[in-house]
Design an enzyme around this catalytic site. Structure first.
Site, PDB file in Angstrom:
ATOM      1  N   SER A  32       0.853  -1.182   0.000  1.00 28.28           N
ATOM      2  CA  SER A  32       0.000   0.000   0.000  1.00 28.28           C
ATOM      3  C   SER A  32       0.892   1.237   0.000  1.00 28.28           C
ATOM      4  O   SER A  32       2.016   1.201   0.522  1.00 28.28           O
ATOM      5  CB  SER A  32      -0.841  -0.023   1.271  1.00 28.28           C
ATOM      6  OG  SER A  32      -1.233   1.280   1.621  1.00 28.28           O
ATOM      7  N   SER A  33       0.375   2.338  -0.523  1.00 32.39           N
ATOM      8  CA  SER A  33       1.186   3.558  -0.567  1.00 32.39           C
ATOM      9  C   SER A  33       1.408   4.149   0.829  1.00 32.39           C
ATOM     10  O   SER A  33       2.241   5.038   0.993  1.00 32.39           O
ATOM     11  CB  SER A  33       0.536   4.601  -1.481  1.00 32.39           C
ATOM     12  OG  SER A  33      -0.774   4.898  -1.042  1.00 32.39           O
ATOM     13  N   TYR A  58      -0.409  -0.801  10.259  1.00 25.02           N
ATOM     14  CA  TYR A  58      -0.633  -1.491   8.984  1.00 25.02           C
ATOM     15  C   TYR A  58       0.579  -1.321   8.067  1.00 25.02           C
ATOM     16  O   TYR A  58       1.039  -2.272   7.422  1.00 25.02           O
ATOM     17  CB  TYR A  58      -1.896  -0.910   8.339  1.00 25.02           C
ATOM     18  CG  TYR A  58      -2.231  -1.416   6.977  1.00 25.02           C
ATOM     19  CD1 TYR A  58      -2.872  -2.646   6.812  1.00 25.02           C
ATOM     20  CD2 TYR A  58      -1.936  -0.675   5.836  1.00 25.02           C
ATOM     21  CE1 TYR A  58      -3.204  -3.108   5.542  1.00 25.02           C
ATOM     22  CE2 TYR A  58      -2.268  -1.125   4.567  1.00 25.02           C
ATOM     23  CZ  TYR A  58      -2.891  -2.345   4.422  1.00 25.02           C
ATOM     24  OH  TYR A  58      -3.214  -2.798   3.170  1.00 25.02           O
ATOM     25  N   THR A 114      -1.715   2.667  -5.063  1.00 24.24           N
ATOM     26  CA  THR A 114      -2.298   3.839  -4.439  1.00 24.24           C
ATOM     27  C   THR A 114      -3.696   3.474  -3.918  1.00 24.24           C
ATOM     28  O   THR A 114      -4.071   2.298  -3.917  1.00 24.24           O
ATOM     29  CB  THR A 114      -2.356   4.986  -5.464  1.00 24.24           C
ATOM     30  OG1 THR A 114      -2.708   6.173  -4.792  1.00 24.24           O
ATOM     31  CG2 THR A 114      -3.359   4.704  -6.565  1.00 24.24           C
TER      32      THR A 114
END
Ligand code: GDP
Length: 324
Positions: A121-122, A150, A178
């Site tokens: 994830s970004s 996370y 993103t």
């Protein structure tokens, strides 16, 4: 990791007849990857619901890999949520994601999986990283506090891929999308990400003829949104063209303010009232636009525009999730 370690972009097509496991095939990303692979002619797709296979159960995960012997794995299984869920349950997000990743990658290694794609994830990038965020920004600054637990789990996953490459010579890779949206998303009002939350809220307000809706935060943070079908196409592109230790960003290359995206959602669902902002709710990171030049140079760019993607997602929501 420096650009020198960025890996190679060399084609090696996947065998459409090989057993291919999509971990998390009922989730937003996994279900899109599944559709894409099916459409591309993969003949032996493997999927298990969380009720059939609990990936936090190490023994069950090893048994599954020993029985099915996948040759390729897309690791899209994860505990995910929006800003409120991440901020409220950080211990769960850290623990569950670490367990899933470690179990799947350890079992995949033991079962001799050839190619594995780990999805992150970004939010792994520093809160105040230079924009657009290049892959080299990883571990150069402090994380955004609302989703740091996370993010640390996802960073550990990238490291496990890199370590497995180093220690065992496996051509495994990582991709960092993103903010994603599309059919199959979680549309619940508390735990979802912003787009499904806005779709639910504006759609209900339009149906009820309400005068106003209230969104979270100030509306000024900027976010980049990628349709999940584009993400699925990028996953296959990466698995067939990229071999390197460094994670690869996947996005559209452009972002907009939350209040701008809210206006588009209002237009698409036909809401004509007023929008208010509840600034007691967190904004999260001010901006996280990914630098997608590496992926673009390797021949992949996003194809689904935001308005078009939202129209399709709203139609899906009305048919499949509104009354759920
Ligand atoms: P983030 O990208 O990790 O911050 O995750 P989200 O998608 O949950 O939130 C993105 C931005 O949208 C944040 O600035 C939120 O404050 C804002 N936002 C506005 N309304 C909502 C809402 O109803 N739900 C969520 N999840 N975010 C919202």
């Amino acid at each position: 990791m420096s650009s020198a370690d960025a890996g190679s972009w060399s084609a090696s097509p996947l065998d459409r007849d090989a057993p291919t496991y999509v971990a998390g095939h009922r989730g937003l990303v996994g279900s899109a990857v599944w559709r894409r692979l099916e459409g591309e002619g993969f003949q032996q797709l493997l999927g298990r619901t969380s009720a059939e296979l609990d990936l936090t159960d190490r023994t069950a995960t090893f048994d599954f890999f020993a029985e099915t012997r996948p040759r390729y794995v897309v690791l899209a299984a994860a505990k995910v949520g929006g800003i409120w869920a991440n901020n409220t349950y950080p211990a769960d997000f850290l623990s569950v994601n670490l367990q899933i990743q470690v179990n799947v990658m350890d079992a995949a290694l033991e079962a001799g999986v050839e190619r594995l794609l780990f999805l992150g994830s970004s939010c792994i990038y520093p809160k105040f990283a230079d924009q657009p965020i290049h892959e080299d920004s990883l571990l150069t600054g402090h994380l955004e506090e609302t989703n740091d637990a996370y993010a640390i789990a996802k960073i550990a996953g990238i490291m496990q891929v890199q370590a497995t490459r180093r220690q065992h010579g496996k051509p495994w890779i990582s991709a960092m999308p993103t903010n994603l949206y599309g059919p199959g998303d979680n549309f619940s009002s508390d735990t979802s990400h912003v787009l499904p939350a806005l779709i639910r809220r504006y759609d209900a307000a339009a149906a009820a003829g309400d005068e106003s809706v209230v969104n979270w935060g100030s509306g000024t943070p900027r976010r980049e949104f990628l349709h999940v079908d584009d993400m699925a196409a990028a996953c296959l592109h990466l698995m067939e063209h990229y071999d390197g230790p460094q994670q690869v960003n996947v996005g559209t290359g452009s972002d907009l303010q939350i209040k701008e995206v809210a206006q588009i959602v209002a237009d698409v669902v036909g809401f004509e009232g007023r929008t208010d902002w509840d600034t007691s709710k967190p904004d999260g990171t001010p901006r996280k636009l990914l630098d997608v030049s590496r992926l673009a140079a390797a021949g992949w760019t996003a194809g689904i525009g935001l308005r078009e993607g939202l129209e399709q997602t709203v139609a899906w929501y009305r048919e499949h999730a509104r009354d759920a």
